[in-house]
Each structure stands twice: as C-alpha cells, then as structure tokens.
Design an enzyme around this catalytic site. Structure first.
Site, short mmCIF file in Angstrom:
data_model
loop_
_atom_site.label_atom_id
_atom_site.label_comp_id
_atom_site.label_asym_id
_atom_site.label_seq_id
_atom_site.Cartn_x
_atom_site.Cartn_y
_atom_site.Cartn_z
N ASP A 66 4.56 3.59 6.06
CA ASP A 66 3.99 3.31 7.38
C ASP A 66 5.01 2.71 8.33
OD1 ASP A 66 4.13 0.71 6.03
OD2 ASP A 66 2.99 -0.03 7.75
N ASP B 136 14.71 -0.83 -0.05
CA ASP B 136 15.46 -1.00 1.19
C ASP B 136 16.45 -2.16 1.00
OD1 ASP B 136 16.13 -0.75 3.90
OD2 ASP B 136 14.43 -1.92 4.59
N PHE C 270 14.52 5.10 9.50
CA PHE C 270 13.17 4.61 9.28
C PHE C 270 12.24 5.80 9.07
CE2 PHE C 270 9.18 2.49 9.57
CZ PHE C 270 9.45 1.28 8.93
N LYS D 73 0.82 -1.19 0.00
CA LYS D 73 0.00 0.00 0.00
C LYS D 73 0.86 1.26 0.00
CE LYS D 73 -2.17 -2.40 3.53
NZ LYS D 73 -2.68 -2.48 4.88
N GLY D 74 2.14 1.08 0.32
CA GLY D 74 3.02 2.24 0.56
C GLY D 74 3.14 3.22 -0.58
N LYS E 143 17.43 3.35 0.08
CA LYS E 143 18.41 3.21 1.18
C LYS E 143 19.48 2.22 0.74
CE LYS E 143 15.19 2.35 4.62
NZ LYS E 143 14.62 2.28 6.00
N GLU F 269 7.16 2.04 -6.42
CA GLU F 269 7.26 1.60 -5.03
C GLU F 269 7.62 2.79 -4.14
OE1 GLU F 269 6.53 -0.02 -2.65
OE2 GLU F 269 7.74 -1.81 -2.33
N ASP F 270 7.31 2.70 -2.87
CA ASP F 270 7.64 3.81 -1.97
C ASP F 270 9.13 3.89 -1.67
OD1 ASP F 270 7.61 1.45 -0.46
OD2 ASP F 270 6.28 2.19 1.11
P1 IMP Z 1 12.74 -4.38 1.10
O1 IMP Z 1 12.12 -5.63 0.58
O2 IMP Z 1 13.63 -4.62 2.27
O3 IMP Z 1 13.43 -3.56 0.04
O4 IMP Z 1 11.57 -3.56 1.76
C1 IMP Z 1 10.70 -2.84 1.06
C2 IMP Z 1 9.48 -2.50 1.87
O5 IMP Z 1 9.79 -2.32 3.28
C3 IMP Z 1 8.93 -1.20 1.40
O6 IMP Z 1 7.99 -1.42 0.40
C4 IMP Z 1 8.34 -0.60 2.64
O7 IMP Z 1 7.01 -1.03 2.78
C5 IMP Z 1 9.15 -1.19 3.78
N1 IMP Z 1 10.15 -0.22 4.27
C6 IMP Z 1 11.48 -0.25 4.15
N2 IMP Z 1 12.08 0.80 4.71
C7 IMP Z 1 11.08 1.54 5.21
C8 IMP Z 1 11.04 2.80 5.93
O8 IMP Z 1 12.04 3.45 6.21
N3 IMP Z 1 9.81 3.22 6.28
C9 IMP Z 1 8.66 2.56 6.00
N4 IMP Z 1 8.65 1.40 5.33
C10 IMP Z 1 9.85 0.90 4.94
MG MG Z 2 5.26 -0.97 4.43
#
Ligand code: IMP
Ligand code: MG
Length: 180
Positions: A160, A104, A153, A43-44, A132, A100-101
């Site tokens: 969220d 990470d 974060f 949803k981000g 990040k 995507e938001d």
């Molecule tokens: P990844 O799979 O580790 O790249 O994570 C991606 C998802 O983790 C994103 O779509 C976000 O929903 C969540 N996420 C990662 N970092 C943050 C943050 O700093 N704030 C909020 N959500 C985050």
């Molecule tokens: Mg999230």
C-alpha cells in the site's frame, strides 16, 4: 489497464504466480521433514501469504499473524517499530518462517525476527516477495526472495501507500508525485 497513479508495472499477475510457485518449491524442499510455523506480517503480506500458503505441501505448517508499524502513512521509514498484534501460538523450539511483502530498511523484520527468537523459536527464516537492498539500515537478509528491486516505491498485491492500492492484482511503481 494500469491504475492512473501507477507509473509502470513491475510484476504482472502471471509473473507473481510464477515467482510464488518458485519460492514455495524451495520452502517445500527445505521443510519437507520438519514442522513449520508460518507467520504472516499484516497487512501487506496477505495476498502473497494466501497464494504461497496454498502452495505449501508440508504435513504440518501452522499459520499465525503479527502486525507491526514503522511506516505510519508516510513513504519514509521512521526507524522505530511497534508490535501492534503478536502471534497467538507458542513458537518455543519450533521453526518459524516470517512472510512479508517487502524488505526495505530492515527495521521491521529485524525487530520481528529478534522478537520471535526471544520467544524461544528454534529457527527464524524470512521470506519476502520484494527486497530493496540499497535501502538497508539493519544487517538482515531474506532467506527466500521473489525479486530484488531498485529504490522505488511500489504498490499492489497487498502493498500500500497510505492504505491505498493494496487491491491491485499486479505490482506497480507508484508515480512519485503521489508521495512527494
Ligand atoms: P522496513 O522496516 O523499512 O524494512 O519497512 C518494511 C515495511 O515498509 C514493509 O512491510 C512495507 O509495509 C513498507 N514498505 C517499504 N517499502 C515499500 C514500498 O515500496 N511500497 C509499499 N510499502 C513499502
Ligand atoms: Mg505498508
């Protein structure tokens, strides 16, 4: 005034508007002569997607959604990704842009990208508002990025923590005592 759980503002409403416009301009240039399927990751990405999509001046840009879960309600990525909602449209031989938001660890986006390529997409690019890079665990890069940030974060504008703060109109750094 900032939310009491927000330590500092990272991107104001004005900065968001400017950043989204800059990204949209690049996408408009790159896809001016080819149809595009835009896939928002729920949803981000919803605020970012809604603002970005309205700035696309492409003749043909279908909109679809996916949802994946990797984080649960914790601030630590589990590494395993599960698709909880798949796209409805056919992406075979079509150009896809994932919106995507935040990028990470890269677990979610590498899984989703691979999934769309397996469905036969001609190309899959990634557009993320935040990145990040220090946290990356998968060799994946965004094709369009709003802002590269440190290992913080962040919440707001769709992002969220445990389903909270998505409604903040700006993006801010969450106080560490909230999630530690
Ligand atoms: P990844 O799979 O580790 O790249 O994570 C991606 C998802 O983790 C994103 O779509 C976000 O929903 C969540 N996420 C990662 N970092 C943050 C943050 O700093 N704030 C909020 N959500 C985050
Ligand atoms: Mg999230």
């Amino acid at each position: 005034m900032l939310h009491k759980d927000v330590f500092e503002q990272l991107m104001s409403e004005e900065e968001i508007e400017k950043t989204v416009s800059e990204i949209a301009a690049k996408i408009n240039e790159d896809y001016s002569d080819r149809p595009l399927v835009v896939v928002g990751v729920l949803k981000g990405s919803v605020m970012f997607l809604a603002d970005l999509y309205r700035k696309l001046e492409l003749d043909e840009c279908q909109l679809d959604f996916m949802a994946a879960s990797s984080y649960g309600s914790s601030a630590v990525s589990s590494g395993s990704v599960r698709i909880t909602k798949d796209i409805d449209c056919n992406v075979k031989e079509r150009d896809v842009l994932i919106v995507e938001d935040i990028l990470d660890t890269g677990n979610t986006l590498s899984f989703i990208k691979e999934h769309l390529l397996e469905k036969g997409a001609a190309s899959v690019r990634i557009c993320t508002l935040f990145d990040k890079p220090d946290r990356r665990k998968k060799p994946i890069k965004a094709d369009y990025t709003g802002k590269v940030i440190d290992d913080l974060f962040i919440v707001g504008y769709g992002l969220d923590y445990s389903e909270r703060y998505r409604n903040l109109p700006y993006v801010g750094v969450l106080r560490s005592e909230i999630y530690s």
